[in-house]
Design a protein around this motif. Structure first.
Motif, PDB file in Angstrom:
ATOM      1  N   GLU A 188      -3.405  -5.489  12.704  1.00  0.00           N
ATOM      2  CA  GLU A 188      -1.614  -6.271  12.401  1.00  0.00           C
ATOM      3  C   GLU A 188      -1.530  -4.760  11.759  1.00  0.00           C
ATOM      4  OE1 GLU A 188       1.502  -8.364   9.514  1.00  0.00           O
ATOM      5  OE2 GLU A 188      -0.277  -9.801  11.073  1.00  0.00           O
ATOM      6  N   THR A 189      -2.102  -4.387  10.480  1.00  0.00           N
ATOM      7  CA  THR A 189      -1.935  -2.888   9.311  1.00  0.00           C
ATOM      8  C   THR A 189      -3.701  -2.768   9.246  1.00  0.00           C
ATOM      9  OG1 THR A 189      -0.397  -4.879   8.265  1.00  0.00           O
ATOM     10  CG2 THR A 189      -1.571  -3.018   7.079  1.00  0.00           C
ATOM     11  N   GLU A 233       5.693  -0.992   7.689  1.00  0.00           N
ATOM     12  CA  GLU A 233       5.313  -1.575   6.444  1.00  0.00           C
ATOM     13  C   GLU A 233       3.741  -2.409   7.151  1.00  0.00           C
ATOM     14  OE1 GLU A 233       7.607  -3.723  11.211  1.00  0.00           O
ATOM     15  OE2 GLU A 233       7.705  -1.369   8.712  1.00  0.00           O
ATOM     16  N   HIS A 234       3.556  -1.778   8.515  1.00  0.00           N
ATOM     17  CA  HIS A 234       1.929  -1.970   9.010  1.00  0.00           C
ATOM     18  C   HIS A 234       0.675  -0.751   8.644  1.00  0.00           C
ATOM     19  CE1 HIS A 234       3.088  -5.488  10.424  1.00  0.00           C
ATOM     20  NE2 HIS A 234       3.873  -5.617  10.957  1.00  0.00           N
ATOM     21  N   VAL A 235       0.875  -0.150   8.012  1.00  0.00           N
ATOM     22  CA  VAL A 235       0.823   1.567   7.818  1.00  0.00           C
ATOM     23  C   VAL A 235       0.156   1.238   6.144  1.00  0.00           C
ATOM     24  CG1 VAL A 235      -0.245   3.741   7.742  1.00  0.00           C
ATOM     25  CG2 VAL A 235       0.998   2.498   9.264  1.00  0.00           C
ATOM     26  N   VAL A 236      -1.194   1.116   5.201  1.00  0.00           N
ATOM     27  CA  VAL A 236      -2.144   1.994   4.141  1.00  0.00           C
ATOM     28  C   VAL A 236      -2.384   2.856   4.084  1.00  0.00           C
ATOM     29  CG1 VAL A 236      -2.616   0.593   2.312  1.00  0.00           C
ATOM     30  CG2 VAL A 236      -1.800  -0.786   3.804  1.00  0.00           C
ATOM     31  N   VAL A 283       5.468   3.990   3.876  1.00  0.00           N
ATOM     32  CA  VAL A 283       4.267   3.426   4.135  1.00  0.00           C
ATOM     33  C   VAL A 283       4.260   2.983   2.629  1.00  0.00           C
ATOM     34  CG1 VAL A 283       3.828   4.466   6.294  1.00  0.00           C
ATOM     35  CG2 VAL A 283       2.695   5.676   3.986  1.00  0.00           C
ATOM     36  N   TRP A 289      -6.841  -5.442   6.633  1.00  0.00           N
ATOM     37  CA  TRP A 289      -6.788  -4.222   7.141  1.00  0.00           C
ATOM     38  C   TRP A 289      -7.253  -3.171   7.953  1.00  0.00           C
ATOM     39  CZ3 TRP A 289      -5.815  -2.478   1.226  1.00  0.00           C
ATOM     40  CH2 TRP A 289      -4.320  -3.094   1.395  1.00  0.00           C
TER      41      TRP A 289
END
Length: 411
Positions: A152-153, A178-181, A207, A259
């Protein structure tokens, strides 16, 4: 009508090559051809769609968009096809023999009233530009690798450099910001400009940015190894400690918060020459741009900024000379030839199987060519340990080009 149900994988320019091939088959056989191609990603491969219908003259009748599922409907000139086959002497003997065979006839229904309808409008979607199709292939491949594997992320280690900036942008386009750190790990050698560029990029993309300085761990490593390293000059070992600390941080965050995968940011030029750190910047689960040469990385970044109508990837990232920033004043050109020279040599050697002599005959300096070829050959062991990544050239490392690691032959 010849129907080709296809799963033909993408590389740059493949769509036009397919059209030429299918047009040749259509004219050879005096037949209409409908090619229905898969769309989506599977591990290293991306399937680009570009389904098409061609008439008996090899002319394009209908063409579906690239990288997009689409219902393609076309009218075929059956009368024109019949006349073409009637006047074409090819396979005349085979055709006459077919008439002589007995054919079982099965009654289905009687004549039906056929409503006359207007012809369909032309449905020919244009091909994408070179940069657009490669960028869309990277987005499609990243999205499907993450989603189809139940992730997901993702994590992207952002340094403020061009490679990580492009990977973060692709990930945001593929998965949603919203799915990238984005994880920044500044060290004692990170410039203030690079740290600021990483912040600006994260803000532009929307992000989440996590900053974990690595100086405490770096200092602890150097102190721990001080006795063993005593009397030696600082070098690659000390530089690569920083990269490996970063890899540990990314994997710790991935394990803790789920993640995954970590997206690595090495490009084809770096992986070809071994300009990457095992268990450091190579640590991760998916290598988005591992088949993208460095010069193309810059073109893709400029393309994406043009699409956005603003400097989504900060212009400072595009303008500063590339550097790993693992020691004071470090530049990529300290270790590698300029990318404008390196990339054509790599293309000739890796993708076209050209010899040293043939590459030199193209006007390249022989010592430089031999140096590059030697770097490619001796770094097979590194590439064997790299995560999978998206194929966008005719010959990608790993899937297409996989040579023995142990090889005494050096000519």
């Amino acid at each position: 009508l010849v129907i080709n149900i296809a799963a033909s994988p993408y590389h740059a320019g493949k769509g036009r090559l397919r059209e030429r091939m299918l047009a040749t088959r259509a004219t050879d056989n005096v037949s209409c051809v409908a090619m229905c191609n898969l769309v989506g990603g599977q591990d290293e491969l991306v399937f680009d769609g570009n389904s098409m219908v061609l008439d008996q003259d090899g002319d394009l009748v209908a063409h579906a968009p690239s990288f997009d599922e689409h219902l393609l409907v076309a009218d075929l000139d059956i009368e024109g096809l019949y006349l073409g086959r009637l006047h074409n002497p090819l396979r005349r003997t085979e055709a006459l023999a077919a008439y002589a065979r007995s054919v079982e006839r099965v009654f289905v229904s009687g004549p039906q009233d056929v409503k006359v309808r207007p012809p369909l409008p032309e449905a020919i979607s244009p091909y994408l530009s070179d940069e657009a199709e490669v960028y869309q292939a990277l987005v499609t491949g990243t999205r499907d690798y993450v989603h189809k594997n139940g992730f997901e992320t993702v994590i992207v280690g952002v340094s403020g450099g061009i490679d990580s900036s492009l990977v973060a942008t692709i990930a945001a386009d593929a998965l949603g910001p919203e799915h990238v750190v984005a994880v920044s790990n500044p060290s004692r050698y990170s410039s203030e400009g690079s740290i600021a560029d990483a912040r600006r990029l994260a803000g532009n993309l929307g992000v989440r940015l996590v900053i974990v300085p690595i100086e405490p761990a770096h200092a602890a490593y150097l102190q721990m190894l001080e006795g063993l390293f005593a009397g030696t000059e600082p070098g690659v070992a000390e530089e690569n400690i920083q990269s490996r600390i970063r890899g540990n941080v990314w994997m710790a965050l991935s394990n803790k918060f789920g993640w995954q995968p970590v997206l690595t940011c090495g490009n084809k030029s770096e992986l070809a020459t071994g300009y990457a750190t095992l268990y450091g910047d190579m640590a991760g689960g998916f290598a988005v741009i591992k088949d993208v040469p460095k010069t193309l990385v810059y073109r893709l970044a400029r393309y994406r900024n043009g699409l956005a109508g603003r400097d989504l990837i900060p212009k400072e990232v595009l303008e500063k000379p590339p550097s790993a920033e693992l020691k004071p004043g470090q530049l990529d050109t300290d270790t590698l030839p300029p990318y404008e020279i390196l990339d054509p040599i790599l293309e000739a050697y890796v993708e076209q199987d050209r010899s040293v002599e043939e590459i030199v005959a193209r006007g390249f300096d022989e010592p430089t060519v031999r140096r590059v070829v030697n770097m490619v050959d001796r770094n097979e062991y590194k590439r064997r340990q790299a995560p999978p990544g998206i194929k966008i050239t005719p010959r990608a490392f790993g899937r297409d080009r996989r040579l023995p690691i142990t090889n005494r032959y050096r000519n």
